[in-house]
Design a protein around this motif. Structure first.
Motif, mmCIF file in Angstrom:
data_model
loop_
_atom_site.group_PDB
_atom_site.id
_atom_site.type_symbol
_atom_site.label_atom_id
_atom_site.label_comp_id
_atom_site.label_asym_id
_atom_site.label_seq_id
_atom_site.Cartn_x
_atom_site.Cartn_y
_atom_site.Cartn_z
ATOM 1 N N ASP A 126 0.833 -1.214 0.043
ATOM 2 C CA ASP A 126 -0.007 0.214 -0.007
ATOM 3 C C ASP A 126 0.698 1.256 -0.034
ATOM 4 N N VAL A 127 0.282 2.383 -0.397
ATOM 5 C CA VAL A 127 0.917 3.588 -0.429
ATOM 6 C C VAL A 127 0.176 4.703 0.202
ATOM 7 N N LEU A 128 0.787 5.416 1.067
ATOM 8 C CA LEU A 128 0.059 6.507 1.754
ATOM 9 C C LEU A 128 0.954 7.972 1.401
ATOM 10 N N ILE A 129 0.144 8.662 0.896
ATOM 11 C CA ILE A 129 0.826 10.083 0.403
ATOM 12 C C ILE A 129 0.537 11.218 1.266
ATOM 13 N N GLY A 130 1.320 11.770 2.094
ATOM 14 C CA GLY A 130 0.827 13.020 2.816
ATOM 15 C C GLY A 130 0.595 14.261 2.220
ATOM 16 N N GLY A 131 0.875 14.299 0.969
ATOM 17 C CA GLY A 131 0.825 15.533 0.411
ATOM 18 C C GLY A 131 0.111 15.433 -0.991
ATOM 19 N N ASP A 132 0.528 16.378 -2.056
ATOM 20 C CA ASP A 132 -0.213 16.143 -3.562
ATOM 21 C C ASP A 132 0.908 15.464 -4.265
ATOM 22 N N VAL A 133 0.257 14.731 -5.464
ATOM 23 C CA VAL A 133 1.167 14.054 -6.395
ATOM 24 C C VAL A 133 1.199 15.273 -7.694
ATOM 25 N N ARG A 134 1.999 15.474 -7.903
ATOM 26 C CA ARG A 134 2.526 16.715 -8.789
ATOM 27 C C ARG A 134 2.455 16.315 -10.428
ATOM 28 N N ALA A 135 2.059 17.082 -11.251
ATOM 29 C CA ALA A 135 1.945 17.025 -12.677
ATOM 30 C C ALA A 135 3.398 16.298 -12.843
ATOM 31 N N GLY A 136 2.829 15.294 -13.926
ATOM 32 C CA GLY A 136 3.793 14.457 -14.753
ATOM 33 C C GLY A 136 4.336 13.254 -13.923
ATOM 34 N N PHE A 137 3.978 13.113 -12.651
ATOM 35 C CA PHE A 137 4.556 11.900 -11.621
ATOM 36 C C PHE A 137 3.527 11.006 -11.669
ATOM 37 N N ALA A 138 3.905 9.866 -11.353
ATOM 38 C CA ALA A 138 3.209 8.541 -11.179
ATOM 39 C C ALA A 138 3.389 7.631 -9.841
ATOM 40 N N VAL A 139 2.263 7.232 -9.530
ATOM 41 C CA VAL A 139 2.368 6.477 -8.243
ATOM 42 C C VAL A 139 1.568 5.014 -8.665
ATOM 43 N N MET A 140 2.104 3.829 -8.139
ATOM 44 C CA MET A 140 1.623 2.717 -8.237
ATOM 45 C C MET A 140 1.686 1.842 -6.891
#
Length: 372
Positions: A126-140
């Motif tokens: 699992d992935v927990l992100i405490g902020g934003d995911v900015r333009a052009g980036f990827a999360v899997m």
């Protein structure tokens, strides 16, 4: 007898400065910093090896040497029952050696934005992100939870995606959830969910693919919706200026998406064929030069035709249209078209508190939207 501990991952990884990965062509990938060390269930993490006495003097001082074979392990790992000298990962996750202990955590928690400081995130857990995911980036990841917003980025999860801050697509965001997807709001994005999509606020000018159900508590205006079973819009459906809002229910949304992709490829291939035929008509030399390319394009077009036929020949491609519903307790605005199966209806503007369903090859409108 002394033993030395051999790591099968980088124990100093957490202390190292993240650097862009080198490509084969000599350039660097600024989006790939290798943020986490992923390991799979059953993967070897470390093992004890017998240390010859004459080798002790030449050993790196940072290596762990012990008379005991007890592993310095924490959560997420266990000793191999078939080999007590080997330590295995007991879960899928990311491995680290912190405070003198080997640990594997199922959740990768990142307390900042996903940007050039972190690079793309690829995790088996699992992935927990405490902020934003900015333009052009990827999360899997397996399940992805984002406290902030998704800004023109790509998210993919085998399970669920949750975005507490909403999705600002900029016509570049693509979110895919193997199960369900939930967001505060979304605009100008493409959303896929194998099961359900829930939007707590409004959804504007998006393309939505929901395998089972879609629910938008606020307003749904502009764009396209492909849904297997039911669509619920709490406040208003359509009415977004001159833009049209199209809903198609009753088919597998992912088949629709593949259908669109194949047909787009077929259209481009037809253009290539016409261009090559024009070039070949300019003389024998030109004909000989482009003959092979034309043959390849013709074969490619036939391949796309076979793929399209195979896509819809499967009986699983069809649904029971009679169970499909579009439920709008609020108002339906202008430029709304609803299709269930092959039946289509341009919904009259200012229709209120209504449910649309399939009956005898047509779409009928009934009131109220919700029955007590």
């Amino acid at each position: 007898m002394p033993y030395v501990l051999t790591f099968h991952f980088d124990p100093d990884f957490e202390k190292r400065r993240l650097r862009p990965k080198n490509r084969d062509d000599g350039t660097v990938d600024q989006f790939d910093l290798g943020y986490a060390q992923n390991v799979a269930l059953g993967q070897t993490l470390a093992e004890w090896e017998t240390l010859p006495l004459d080798a002790a003097a030449d050993l790196d001082p940072d290596r762990i040497v012990s008379e005991s074979t007890a592993f310095p392990c924490g959560e997420g790992c266990s000793v191999d029952p078939d080999n007590p000298l080997r330590l295995l990962a007991s879960v899928n996750g990311h491995v680290a050696f912190l405070d003198g202990r080997i640990t594997v955590r199922e959740t990768l928690a990142i307390g900042c934005d996903i940007d050039f400081h972190t690079g793309n995130i690829v995790a088996v857990g699992d992935v927990l992100i405490g902020g934003d995911v900015r333009a052009g980036f990827a999360v899997m990841g397996r399940n992805v939870t984002i406290t902030g917003s998704v800004v023109a980025a790509r998210i993919r999860a085998m399970g669920n995606v949750t975005c507490h801050g909403g999705i600002q697509g900029g016509a570049k965001a693509t979110i895919r959830a193997g199960k369900s997807l939930r967001a505060k709001f979304c605009e100008n994005a493409v959303l896929h969910a194998g099961q359900n999509i829930l939007i707590d606020g409004s959804c504007m000018h998006c393309r939505l693919f929901a395998g089972q159900k879609l629910a938008v508590k606020g307003r749904l205006a502009g764009g396209e919706v492909y849904c297997g079973e039911a669509v619920y819009v709490g406040e208003q459906l359509g009415g977004g200026g001159q833009s049209q809002t199209r809903l198609l229910l009753g088919y597998d949304p992912e088949r629709i998406h593949k259908d669109q992709h194949i047909k787009a490829s077929m259209r481009q291939t037809l253009l290539d064929i016409e261009t090559l035929r024009l070039d070949m008509g300019r003389g024998e030399a030109s004909a000989a030069q482009h003959a092979a390319a034309l043959e390849q394009s013709l074969q490619r077009f036939e391949t796309f035709k076979r793929q399209l036929k195979k896509l819809w020949d499967n009986p699983a491609a069809m649904r029971r249209f009679s169970t499909c519903r579009v439920i709008v307790p609020g108002r339906i605005g202008a430029n709304v078209e609803v299709s269930i199966g092959e039946a289509a209806l341009s919904v009259p503007e200012d229709t209120r508190d209504a449910v649309l369903r399939y009956q005898d090859g047509e779409i009928v409108i009934e009131h109220p939207a919700l029955r007590k």
